[in-house]
Design an enzyme around this catalytic site. Structure first.
Site, PDB file in Angstrom:
ATOM      1  N   LYS A  69     -22.832  33.933   9.358  1.00 47.59           N
ATOM      2  CA  LYS A  69     -23.018  32.483   9.514  1.00 47.59           C
ATOM      3  C   LYS A  69     -22.548  32.054  10.895  1.00 47.59           C
ATOM      4  O   LYS A  69     -21.454  32.387  11.318  1.00 47.59           O
ATOM      5  CB  LYS A  69     -22.190  31.760   8.434  1.00 47.59           C
ATOM      6  CG  LYS A  69     -22.192  30.265   8.561  1.00 47.59           C
ATOM      7  CD  LYS A  69     -21.560  29.597   7.353  1.00 47.59           C
ATOM      8  CE  LYS A  69     -20.057  29.464   7.461  1.00 47.59           C
ATOM      9  NZ  LYS A  69     -19.452  28.672   6.394  1.00 47.59           N
ATOM     10  N   GLN A 104      -7.524  24.473   8.157  1.00 43.40           N
ATOM     11  CA  GLN A 104      -6.997  24.322   9.527  1.00 43.40           C
ATOM     12  C   GLN A 104      -5.738  25.186   9.636  1.00 43.40           C
ATOM     13  O   GLN A 104      -4.621  24.691   9.653  1.00 43.40           O
ATOM     14  CB  GLN A 104      -6.690  22.859   9.789  1.00 43.40           C
ATOM     15  CG  GLN A 104      -7.956  21.990   9.722  1.00 43.40           C
ATOM     16  CD  GLN A 104      -7.637  20.527   9.899  1.00 43.40           C
ATOM     17  OE1 GLN A 104      -6.921  20.156  10.808  1.00 43.40           O
ATOM     18  NE2 GLN A 104      -8.153  19.697   9.010  1.00 43.40           N
ATOM     19  N   THR A 155     -19.621  20.447   2.313  1.00 42.66           N
ATOM     20  CA  THR A 155     -20.868  19.671   2.478  1.00 42.66           C
ATOM     21  C   THR A 155     -22.026  20.355   1.758  1.00 42.66           C
ATOM     22  O   THR A 155     -23.113  19.809   1.675  1.00 42.66           O
ATOM     23  CB  THR A 155     -21.251  19.584   3.970  1.00 42.66           C
ATOM     24  OG1 THR A 155     -21.506  20.915   4.447  1.00 42.66           O
ATOM     25  CG2 THR A 155     -20.151  18.948   4.793  1.00 42.66           C
ATOM     26  N   ALA A 156     -21.821  21.582   1.297  1.00 39.34           N
ATOM     27  CA  ALA A 156     -22.839  22.455   0.674  1.00 39.34           C
ATOM     28  C   ALA A 156     -23.800  23.035   1.707  1.00 39.34           C
ATOM     29  O   ALA A 156     -24.730  23.764   1.341  1.00 39.34           O
ATOM     30  CB  ALA A 156     -23.608  21.745  -0.442  1.00 39.34           C
ATOM     31  N   GLY A 216       0.800  -1.230   0.000  1.00 41.74           N
ATOM     32  CA  GLY A 216       0.000   0.000   0.000  1.00 41.74           C
ATOM     33  C   GLY A 216       0.828   1.273   0.000  1.00 41.74           C
ATOM     34  O   GLY A 216       0.280   2.370  -0.168  1.00 41.74           O
ATOM     35  N   GLU A 217       2.143   1.166   0.190  1.00 43.56           N
ATOM     36  CA  GLU A 217       2.958   2.378   0.155  1.00 43.56           C
ATOM     37  C   GLU A 217       3.034   2.918  -1.275  1.00 43.56           C
ATOM     38  O   GLU A 217       2.913   2.162  -2.245  1.00 43.56           O
ATOM     39  CB  GLU A 217       4.375   2.082   0.686  1.00 43.56           C
ATOM     40  CG  GLU A 217       4.373   1.813   2.186  1.00 43.56           C
ATOM     41  CD  GLU A 217       5.759   1.519   2.750  1.00 43.56           C
ATOM     42  OE1 GLU A 217       6.736   1.485   1.973  1.00 43.56           O
ATOM     43  OE2 GLU A 217       5.849   1.310   3.972  1.00 43.56           O
ATOM     44  N   ASP A 225     -18.558  32.127  -2.769  1.00 46.59           N
ATOM     45  CA  ASP A 225     -17.765  31.614  -1.647  1.00 46.59           C
ATOM     46  C   ASP A 225     -16.505  30.963  -2.216  1.00 46.59           C
ATOM     47  O   ASP A 225     -16.400  30.756  -3.434  1.00 46.59           O
ATOM     48  CB  ASP A 225     -18.596  30.606  -0.831  1.00 46.59           C
ATOM     49  CG  ASP A 225     -18.161  30.546   0.636  1.00 46.59           C
ATOM     50  OD1 ASP A 225     -17.135  31.153   0.995  1.00 46.59           O
ATOM     51  OD2 ASP A 225     -18.856  29.875   1.430  1.00 46.59           O
ATOM     52  N   ASP A 267     -20.560  34.185   4.171  1.00 49.08           N
ATOM     53  CA  ASP A 267     -19.630  33.948   5.261  1.00 49.08           C
ATOM     54  C   ASP A 267     -18.730  35.179   5.364  1.00 49.08           C
ATOM     55  O   ASP A 267     -18.101  35.564   4.363  1.00 49.08           O
ATOM     56  CB  ASP A 267     -18.802  32.693   4.898  1.00 49.08           C
ATOM     57  CG  ASP A 267     -17.797  32.339   5.965  1.00 49.08           C
ATOM     58  OD1 ASP A 267     -17.832  32.951   7.041  1.00 49.08           O
ATOM     59  OD2 ASP A 267     -16.968  31.445   5.710  1.00 49.08           O
ATOM     60  N   ARG A 308     -21.755  28.641  12.877  1.00 51.59           N
ATOM     61  CA  ARG A 308     -21.621  27.203  12.669  1.00 51.59           C
ATOM     62  C   ARG A 308     -22.091  26.454  13.914  1.00 51.59           C
ATOM     63  O   ARG A 308     -21.551  26.633  14.998  1.00 51.59           O
ATOM     64  CB  ARG A 308     -20.167  26.856  12.336  1.00 51.59           C
ATOM     65  CG  ARG A 308     -20.090  25.587  11.537  1.00 51.59           C
ATOM     66  CD  ARG A 308     -18.745  25.333  10.914  1.00 51.59           C
ATOM     67  NE  ARG A 308     -18.679  25.533   9.465  1.00 51.59           N
ATOM     68  CZ  ARG A 308     -19.349  24.830   8.578  1.00 51.59           C
ATOM     69  NH1 ARG A 308     -20.168  23.875   8.961  1.00 51.59           N
ATOM     70  NH2 ARG A 308     -19.204  25.057   7.298  1.00 51.59           N
TER      71      ARG A 308
HETATM   72  C1  R5P Z   1     -15.856  28.693   5.363  1.00 45.11           C
HETATM   73  O1  R5P Z   1     -15.123  29.289   6.110  1.00 45.11           O
HETATM   74  C2  R5P Z   1     -15.715  28.621   3.872  1.00 45.11           C
HETATM   75  O2  R5P Z   1     -15.581  29.868   3.293  1.00 45.11           O
HETATM   76  C3  R5P Z   1     -16.900  27.881   3.289  1.00 45.11           C
HETATM   77  O3  R5P Z   1     -18.068  28.667   3.525  1.00 45.11           O
HETATM   78  C4  R5P Z   1     -17.079  26.544   3.922  1.00 45.11           C
HETATM   79  O4  R5P Z   1     -15.869  25.849   3.913  1.00 45.11           O
HETATM   80  C5  R5P Z   1     -18.136  25.741   3.214  1.00 45.11           C
HETATM   81  O5  R5P Z   1     -18.307  24.518   3.885  1.00 45.11           O
HETATM   82  P1  R5P Z   1     -19.660  23.701   3.742  1.00 45.11           P
HETATM   83  O6  R5P Z   1     -19.941  23.525   2.278  1.00 45.11           O
HETATM   84  O7  R5P Z   1     -19.373  22.389   4.435  1.00 45.11           O
HETATM   85  O8  R5P Z   1     -20.740  24.464   4.439  1.00 45.11           O
END
Ligand code: R5P
Length: 306
Positions: free
Chosen positions: A195, A100, A225-226, A41-42, A220, A172, A197
């Protein structure tokens, strides 16, 4: 032409179609490379070209199968360095782990910084990347970072779909900077959604300002995940908006994001090809893909003076 000025472009396994498009723009062939796995797998890679004293580019998005693509990229860079390449430019259309980028609570890593350190240690001398989640990430490197922005590309496509009168919506607060650029380019005002979270999959939205048009463009950097885009679109639909077009640079669209978009008030989603594979989108009637290949080719030409 002097050999050292002709770029050598290699592709990791994540982005071969995009790399081929870039190579076609430059009128060159892709560099020959073997990308494989050992039986355990490497990752196994081998550069099959003479790269001694050459300006070399490696294209790889580190996304979806992030860790695998990252290791493959690091190994390619190491092999190029050990084979005597003069400069090694990583082209990372989507820079994995970029979200991150700070220690927002005790006990978490700054993953983006670690990835930057790993790429530098492997031997990259330049980085080309697109719409980083935050520009501060450029400072994680001590090498030239060519940070390209897709707002003009996305905006031109959006203008073909939108009614004459529309408003730009930022879902955002963190994306205000990129939207400001677009807003200036097309000379259209923008409003902001605050927004909150609630979890990695759930968000709460609150519009700051007034929406006076029946048509909007939500902008954006990332669709993961949308959840963000759909919550913003639903809020605007409840406020009486009829046409909802969305433009994002990086369409990660993980899990069931594409199905959710299909049944959402979003009418069209304009994305770039920074996140492979593109056949994921073939069943969607709403996705419009614009290519970043010409922008990459231009950046390569400017580095090699080609
Ligand atoms: C957030 O800080 C980014 O600008 C996007 O809004 C975010 O990464 C979108 O993530 P998701 O589609 O999971 O809501």
């Amino acid at each position: 032409m002097e050999n050292s000025r002709i770029p050598l472009l290699f592709s990791g396994s994540s982005q071969i179609p995009l790399a081929q498009e870039v190579a076609a723009e430059l009128n060159i062939s892709l560099g020959s490379i073997s990308l494989d796995k050992f039986p355990d797998g490497e990752t196994s890679i081998e550069i099959l070209e003479d790269v001694l004293n050459r300006t070399v580019f490696v294209l790889q998005s580190t996304v979806l199968d992030t860790n695998n693509y990252l290791i493959e990229l690091l190994l390619i860079v190491d092999a190029l360095k050990r084979s005597g390449a003069k400069t090694i430019c990583a082209i990372i259309p989507y820079f994995g782990y970029s979200r991150q980028d700070r220690k927002d609570r005790c006990g978490v890593p700054i993953s983006a910084k670690l990835v930057a350190n790993m790429l530098s240690a492997a031997g990259i001398t330049h980085l080309i990347t697109f719409d980083l989640h935050s520009s501060q990430l450029e400072g994680f490197f001590e090498i030239p970072v060519i940070h390209l922005h897709c707002q003009k590309l996305l905006g031109d496509e959006a203008l073909k779909l939108l009614e004459k009168e529309f408003t730009i919506v930022v879902p955002d607060i963190g994306s205000i900077k990129i939207v400001k650029k677009l807003s200036q380019l097309v000379n259209i005002n923008f409003v902001v959604i605050e927004k909150q979270r609630l979890s990695s999959k759930e968000v709460k939205m609150n519009l700051i300002g007034n929406l006076s048009t029946k048509s909007i463009l939500i902008v954006d950097d990332i669709c993961s995940t949308a959840g963000t885009l759909i919550a913003a679109a639903s809020l605007c639909r409840n406020l009486g908006v009829e046409q909802i077009v969305v433009a994002v640079t990086h369409a990660i669209c993980c899990g069931d994001a594409l199905q959710k978009i299909e049944s959402s008030p979003i009418q069209s989603l304009i994305v770039t090809n920074s996140v492979p594979p593109f056949n994921r989108f073939s069943n969607s009637s709403k996705i419009h893909i614009v290519s970043i290949a010409p922008m990459i080719a231009e950046a390569i030409k400017s580095i090699c003076n080609f």
